[in-house]
Design a protein around this motif. Structure first.
Motif, PDB file in Angstrom:
ATOM      1  N   THR A 107       0.866  -1.779   0.206  1.00 20.84           N
ATOM      2  CA  THR A 107       0.093  -0.007   0.120  1.00 20.84           C
ATOM      3  C   THR A 107       0.655   1.169  -0.203  1.00 20.84           C
ATOM      4  N   ARG A 108       0.408   1.743  -0.157  1.00 20.80           N
ATOM      5  CA  ARG A 108       1.105   4.063  -0.528  1.00 20.80           C
ATOM      6  C   ARG A 108       1.733   3.885   0.701  1.00 20.80           C
ATOM      7  N   GLY A 109       0.942   4.062   1.983  1.00 23.54           N
ATOM      8  CA  GLY A 109       1.114   3.946   3.282  1.00 23.54           C
ATOM      9  C   GLY A 109       0.939   3.538   4.521  1.00 23.54           C
ATOM     10  N   PRO A 110       1.291   3.952   5.466  1.00 20.82           N
ATOM     11  CA  PRO A 110       0.612   2.935   6.441  1.00 20.82           C
ATOM     12  C   PRO A 110      -0.831   3.917   7.667  1.00 20.82           C
ATOM     13  N   THR A 111      -1.842   2.894   7.618  1.00 21.67           N
ATOM     14  CA  THR A 111      -2.215   4.152   8.949  1.00 21.67           C
ATOM     15  C   THR A 111      -1.617   3.635  10.177  1.00 21.67           C
ATOM     16  N   GLU A 112      -3.050   4.647  10.994  1.00 22.81           N
ATOM     17  CA  GLU A 112      -2.936   4.087  12.306  1.00 22.81           C
ATOM     18  C   GLU A 112      -3.374   3.116  12.856  1.00 22.81           C
ATOM     19  N   SER A 113      -3.647   2.343  11.828  1.00 16.55           N
ATOM     20  CA  SER A 113      -3.836   0.647  12.177  1.00 16.55           C
ATOM     21  C   SER A 113      -3.192  -0.120  12.172  1.00 16.55           C
ATOM     22  N   ILE A 114      -2.506   0.429  10.308  1.00 19.00           N
ATOM     23  CA  ILE A 114      -1.600  -0.718   9.823  1.00 19.00           C
ATOM     24  C   ILE A 114      -0.485  -0.330  11.072  1.00 19.00           C
ATOM     25  N   GLU A 115      -0.101   0.738  11.282  1.00 24.44           N
ATOM     26  CA  GLU A 115       0.928   0.719  12.660  1.00 24.44           C
ATOM     27  C   GLU A 115       1.115  -0.368  13.855  1.00 24.44           C
ATOM     28  N   LYS A 116      -0.068   0.162  14.078  1.00 21.66           N
ATOM     29  CA  LYS A 116      -0.248  -1.365  15.282  1.00 21.66           C
ATOM     30  C   LYS A 116      -0.658  -2.652  15.092  1.00 21.66           C
ATOM     31  N   LEU A 117      -0.623  -2.797  14.123  1.00 21.17           N
ATOM     32  CA  LEU A 117      -0.975  -4.457  13.269  1.00 21.17           C
ATOM     33  C   LEU A 117       0.883  -4.346  13.464  1.00 21.17           C
ATOM     34  N   LEU A 118       1.394  -4.103  12.108  1.00 22.18           N
ATOM     35  CA  LEU A 118       2.616  -4.051  12.612  1.00 22.18           C
ATOM     36  C   LEU A 118       3.575  -4.035  14.081  1.00 22.18           C
ATOM     37  N   HIS A 119       2.700  -3.365  14.992  1.00 23.18           N
ATOM     38  CA  HIS A 119       3.645  -3.394  16.449  1.00 23.18           C
ATOM     39  C   HIS A 119       3.450  -4.940  16.641  1.00 23.18           C
ATOM     40  N   ALA A 120       2.347  -5.094  16.879  1.00 24.07           N
ATOM     41  CA  ALA A 120       1.328  -6.136  17.437  1.00 24.07           C
ATOM     42  C   ALA A 120       2.240  -7.877  16.797  1.00 24.07           C
ATOM     43  N   HIS A 121       2.838  -7.398  15.010  1.00 26.57           N
ATOM     44  CA  HIS A 121       2.915  -9.315  14.290  1.00 26.57           C
ATOM     45  C   HIS A 121       3.500  -8.716  13.859  1.00 26.57           C
ATOM     46  N   PRO A 122       5.536  -8.477  14.141  1.00 21.76           N
ATOM     47  CA  PRO A 122       6.154  -7.523  13.130  1.00 21.76           C
ATOM     48  C   PRO A 122       6.232  -8.653  12.004  1.00 21.76           C
ATOM     49  N   HIS A 123       6.086  -9.937  12.019  1.00 20.22           N
ATOM     50  CA  HIS A 123       6.349 -11.220  10.808  1.00 20.22           C
ATOM     51  C   HIS A 123       4.923 -10.592   9.696  1.00 20.22           C
ATOM     52  N   SER A 124       4.653  -9.791   9.838  1.00 20.90           N
ATOM     53  CA  SER A 124       3.640  -9.183   8.533  1.00 20.90           C
ATOM     54  C   SER A 124       4.872  -8.545   8.007  1.00 20.90           C
ATOM     55  N   ILE A 125       4.697  -9.120   6.697  1.00 21.18           N
ATOM     56  CA  ILE A 125       5.066  -8.106   5.080  1.00 21.18           C
ATOM     57  C   ILE A 125       4.824  -7.335   5.016  1.00 21.18           C
ATOM     58  N   ALA A 126       5.635  -5.769   4.871  1.00 14.80           N
ATOM     59  CA  ALA A 126       4.701  -4.753   4.992  1.00 14.80           C
ATOM     60  C   ALA A 126       5.651  -3.425   3.814  1.00 14.80           C
ATOM     61  N   ILE A 127       5.585  -3.274   2.625  1.00 17.12           N
ATOM     62  CA  ILE A 127       6.014  -3.047   1.808  1.00 17.12           C
ATOM     63  C   ILE A 127       4.848  -1.121   1.105  1.00 17.12           C
ATOM     64  N   PHE A 128       5.747   0.151   1.878  1.00 15.59           N
ATOM     65  CA  PHE A 128       5.244   1.149   1.556  1.00 15.59           C
ATOM     66  C   PHE A 128       5.797   2.384   0.521  1.00 15.59           C
ATOM     67  N   LYS A 129       5.272   3.328  -0.092  1.00 13.09           N
ATOM     68  CA  LYS A 129       6.141   3.759  -0.952  1.00 13.09           C
ATOM     69  C   LYS A 129       7.722   4.813  -0.192  1.00 13.09           C
ATOM     70  N   GLU A 130       8.072   4.831  -0.378  1.00 13.78           N
ATOM     71  CA  GLU A 130       8.886   5.824   0.418  1.00 13.78           C
ATOM     72  C   GLU A 130      10.150   6.791  -0.999  1.00 13.78           C
ATOM     73  N   ASP A 131       9.204   7.692  -1.439  1.00 12.72           N
ATOM     74  CA  ASP A 131      10.412   8.938  -2.056  1.00 12.72           C
ATOM     75  C   ASP A 131      10.638   8.152  -4.005  1.00 12.72           C
ATOM     76  N   SER A 132      11.223   7.892  -4.275  1.00 15.33           N
ATOM     77  CA  SER A 132      11.046   7.386  -5.482  1.00 15.33           C
ATOM     78  C   SER A 132      10.928   5.753  -5.727  1.00 15.33           C
ATOM     79  N   GLY A 133      11.211   5.485  -4.499  1.00 12.36           N
ATOM     80  CA  GLY A 133      11.273   3.932  -4.334  1.00 12.36           C
ATOM     81  C   GLY A 133      10.350   3.441  -2.719  1.00 12.36           C
ATOM     82  N   ALA A 134      11.287   2.452  -1.985  1.00 13.06           N
ATOM     83  CA  ALA A 134       9.893   1.646  -1.343  1.00 13.06           C
ATOM     84  C   ALA A 134      10.302   1.554   0.102  1.00 13.06           C
TER      85      ALA A 134
END
Length: 363
Positions: free
Chosen positions: A309-336
């Motif tokens: 997804t393009r960027g994290p929501t507050e809910s995504i931030e909480k999810l990644l903190h609670a379940h760090p085994h999840s793989i999440a890829i976001f936009k960063e500048d022209s890369g990721a």
């Protein structure tokens, strides 16, 4: 968002993990961020459209007063603002009808434009979503009944991409022009008839399971028309007919509870999430309370998850903190940037986009 330790380029272990997840045939969950990439309106655009159009569609003073009382909150946050409209209030039914009508009108118009733009490109199966569906379909077990896809979107882009991928699709409806939903279970095993040779000579008809892409739409679809006897599916209908969609706000779960179709769709969807070997999320912000609760329960069981997804929501931030085994890829500048196991990996390539992700990890 807390960045955590930066660990540099993508490790080989990440490629191994992604490919392992795809070999497990993940279920797919598609959110509004996916459709926004094709020009469909997001929540802010929908809110602006409703603020500009709903008032003129209302006839009674009670409905107009309800809308006026919620307008300031809607400007700040569409769904939170709509949730301030109390159930049982005078004029509420008229207001919800107008919200549903204007929402469907906007999405229908935008979908027509988006689908034409997709077709004008002439890429066929070359579109990233079509390639993804082919990868999942061809990579699933030979005896698998279906490839489960869930979308909270109203548009019909996924239906189009299934056609472009030349894959059989099951939406839970049967018929031709005015398709009716099946009686529960809404999704059933499909069969194809073949002629098998017999040992004594000759041929005998044999019916074998036919794998399909099962498309679950828990919030309804612009292709679902609301009729006195319940929703029917009518493809390419551009009329002003009322659409069977669950709009944000006051009727979101009430509709789903009282309508047999939505209840069946939700039951089937929960079964998919409850039994999924892994989950691939595209443009999903994890802001849907019902879906988020079911997914969190599975993540506690360490179900693998990939989120693009393009960027994290507050809910995504909480999810990644609670379940760090999840793989999440976001936009960063022209890369990721990729979050995995409490670390952040950076790429110069826009891997949060499905096309680049597929080319990098799977093709």
């Amino acid at each position: 968002m807390s960045t955590g330790p930066r660990a540099g380029a993508l490790p080989e272990e990440l490629f191994v993990e992604v490919q392992k997840i795809f070999r497990a045939s993940p279920a797919v969950l598609v959110g509004s961020g996916f459709s926004c990439g094709y020009g469909l309106p997001g929540m802010w655009d929908l809110g602006a459209h409703l603020l500009a159009s709903v008032e003129s569609a209302l006839k009674t003073d009670e409905a107009k007063a309800l809308w006026l009382s919620a307008s300031d909150a809607i400007k700040a946050n569409l769904e939170a603002g709509l949730n301030t409209i109390p159930q049982g209030a005078a004029g509420r039914e008229e207001l919800v009808h107008a919200i549903r009508y204007e929402t469907a009108k906007l999405i229908l118009s935008a979908t027509v434009q988006a689908e034409q733009a997709i077709l004008d490109q002439g890429l066929g199966v070359g579109h990233a979503p079509a390639r993804l569906l082919r990868i999942l379909f061809n990579g699933s077990a030979q005896n698998a009944e279906s490839i489960p896809v869930i979308t909270t979107n109203y548009d019909t882009l996924l239906e189009l991409f299934c056609d472009l991928a030349e894959l059989p699709i099951d939406t839970g409806f049967t018929g031709f022009r005015r398709r009716k939903p099946r009686a529960a279970p809404i999704f059933q095993t499909q069969y194809s008839r073949i002629w098998a040779a017999e040992k004594k000579g000759g041929f005998q008809a044999d019916h074998r399971p036919c794998k399909t892409v099962r498309l679950h739409k828990p919030h309804g679809s612009i292709s679902w028309l609301a009729t006195p006897t319940g929703p029917v599916e009518a493809l390419n209908d551009s009329s002003d007919a009322s659409r069977a969609i669950v709009v944000p706000g006051p009727s979101k779960y009430q509709d789903a509870l009282v309508n047999t179709l939505f209840d069946s769709m939700r039951t089937e969807m929960n079964a998919v999430l409850g039994g999924a070997s892994a989950l691939l999320c595209l443009g999903f912000g994890f802001n849907d309370d019902h879906l988020q609760g079911v997914i969190k329960a599975r993540l506690k069981e360490h179900m693998p998850l990939i989120l693009l997804t393009r960027g994290p929501t507050e809910s995504i931030e909480k999810l990644l903190h609670a379940h760090p085994h999840s793989i999440a890829i976001f936009k960063e500048d022209s890369g990721a940037r990729c979050h995995w196991n409490g670390r952040i990996y950076v790429s110069d390539e826009p891997l949060w986009q499905l096309d680049d992700f597929l080319k990098k990890f799977l093709e």
